[in-house]
Scaffold this active site. Sequence first.
Site, mmCIF file in Angstrom:
data_model
loop_
_atom_site.group_PDB
_atom_site.id
_atom_site.type_symbol
_atom_site.label_atom_id
_atom_site.label_comp_id
_atom_site.label_asym_id
_atom_site.label_seq_id
_atom_site.Cartn_x
_atom_site.Cartn_y
_atom_site.Cartn_z
ATOM 1 N N LYS A 1 -9.162 -2.074 -7.278
ATOM 2 C CA LYS A 1 -9.508 -0.685 -7.585
ATOM 3 C C LYS A 1 -8.251 0.181 -7.685
ATOM 4 O O LYS A 1 -8.225 1.134 -8.425
ATOM 5 C CB LYS A 1 -10.516 -0.119 -6.590
ATOM 6 C CG LYS A 1 -10.050 -0.117 -5.172
ATOM 7 C CD LYS A 1 -11.132 0.413 -4.256
ATOM 8 C CE LYS A 1 -10.824 0.109 -2.807
ATOM 9 N NZ LYS A 1 -10.981 -1.301 -2.445
ATOM 10 N N LYS B 1 0.823 -1.208 0.000
ATOM 11 C CA LYS B 1 0.000 0.000 0.000
ATOM 12 C C LYS B 1 0.857 1.258 0.000
ATOM 13 O O LYS B 1 0.531 2.229 -0.688
ATOM 14 C CB LYS B 1 -0.956 -0.005 1.192
ATOM 15 C CG LYS B 1 -2.103 -0.991 1.005
ATOM 16 C CD LYS B 1 -2.976 -1.073 2.228
ATOM 17 C CE LYS B 1 -4.157 -2.011 1.991
ATOM 18 N NZ LYS B 1 -4.950 -2.191 3.199
ATOM 19 N N LYS C 1 -3.977 -8.909 -10.865
ATOM 20 C CA LYS C 1 -5.112 -9.010 -9.924
ATOM 21 C C LYS C 1 -6.060 -7.825 -10.131
ATOM 22 O O LYS C 1 -5.609 -6.682 -10.248
ATOM 23 C CB LYS C 1 -4.567 -8.971 -8.488
ATOM 24 C CG LYS C 1 -5.647 -8.922 -7.429
ATOM 25 C CD LYS C 1 -5.062 -8.564 -6.057
ATOM 26 C CE LYS C 1 -6.132 -8.484 -5.015
ATOM 27 N NZ LYS C 1 -6.633 -7.391 -4.414
#
Length: 319
Positions: free
Chosen positions: A192, A110, A189
């Site tokens: 969003k 992230k 994958k």
Amino acid sequence: MRILSGIQPSGVLHIGNYFGMMRPAIALQAEGEALYFIANYHALTSLRDPLALRENSRRVALDFLACGLDPAKAALFLQSDVPQVTELAWILSTVAPMGLLERMHSYKDKVARGLPASVGLFSYPILMAADILIYDSDVVPVGRDQKQHVEVTRDLAIKINEVYGDILKLPEPRIHAQTQTVPGLDGQKMSKSYGNTIDIFAEEKEMRKRVMSIVTDSTPVEAPKDPAATPIVELYSLVSTPEEAAALRAAFAQGGTGYGDYKKQLFGKLWDFFGPMRRRREEILAQPDYIDEVLAKGAAKANAIAGVVMARVRGAVGL
Ligand code: ADP
Ligand code: TRP
């Protein structure tokens, strides 16, 4: 058996979320006492727009209900309607080894994608562990990428139990056997954050456009095509019968059809697959209080369970 899962309201739900998490969760609602929540505390690590957070949370509730969550069988609620979960997260954090969290790939991923490297993002798995442990959950249906978090949850429960006696129940992850990771338009994958999604409730034109933009190679129309070279066959298999998927594979092997035609077939299947859910969604939207009532009922049920577990934990640790 108590089943628990959560989903972040950090964006619009896509078919990876549906096949990876929502469908297995919905299927499990018939098998035990299901608790499903919208992880709005977690979403604060990436979403700092209050209006968007509130709207997304409602939308996730709506979409989950439209996809088949039955509030008579499963409780649906907002994570923040059970604020004790943050208290349990604190208690867990006092036994959580730094090294354990430092090994989590989701934090590193992230931050690499540009999310602010906050303490909250780093300790995200502890809050997730609290979500699971506060309801004495037995089974946690999640996508493969969340398995590591459920393992950490078990590690933290074991640590607490070693120090304070047997107070927390160890949960099991449940990764849906047929659903691996759903690929996105580019074959990575679907996520969003990669901008490669097909949203479950996209408008017809938008969904068609997304499907037509699936990345393909330059194999000529007449040549045989490798089903693994593009995500078309894999996506098609999710929304068709095994016979239909086998027929598509055979057509790929034979050649003679261009990718554009296959994409059209895929769009048709996808559109039909989600048709009943789109209709259910319209019905729910026509009942303005329905979502609030479902969430309030879910929160009451979740609070009753969390209250019992927290009393046990507080007593055991000396608070
Ligand atoms: P995103 O990657 O789009 O941000 P989330 O991380 O919010 O999605 O995932 C929500 C749930 O959906 C999780 O349980 C996750 O495992 C599942 N999920 C997300 N993307 C996929 C995918 N491509 N394939 C299977 N499951 C997925
Ligand atoms: N971390 C999960 C995700 O990003 C969402 C989540 C939060 C969750 N708490 C949970 C999932 C507890 C299962 C159980 O998808």
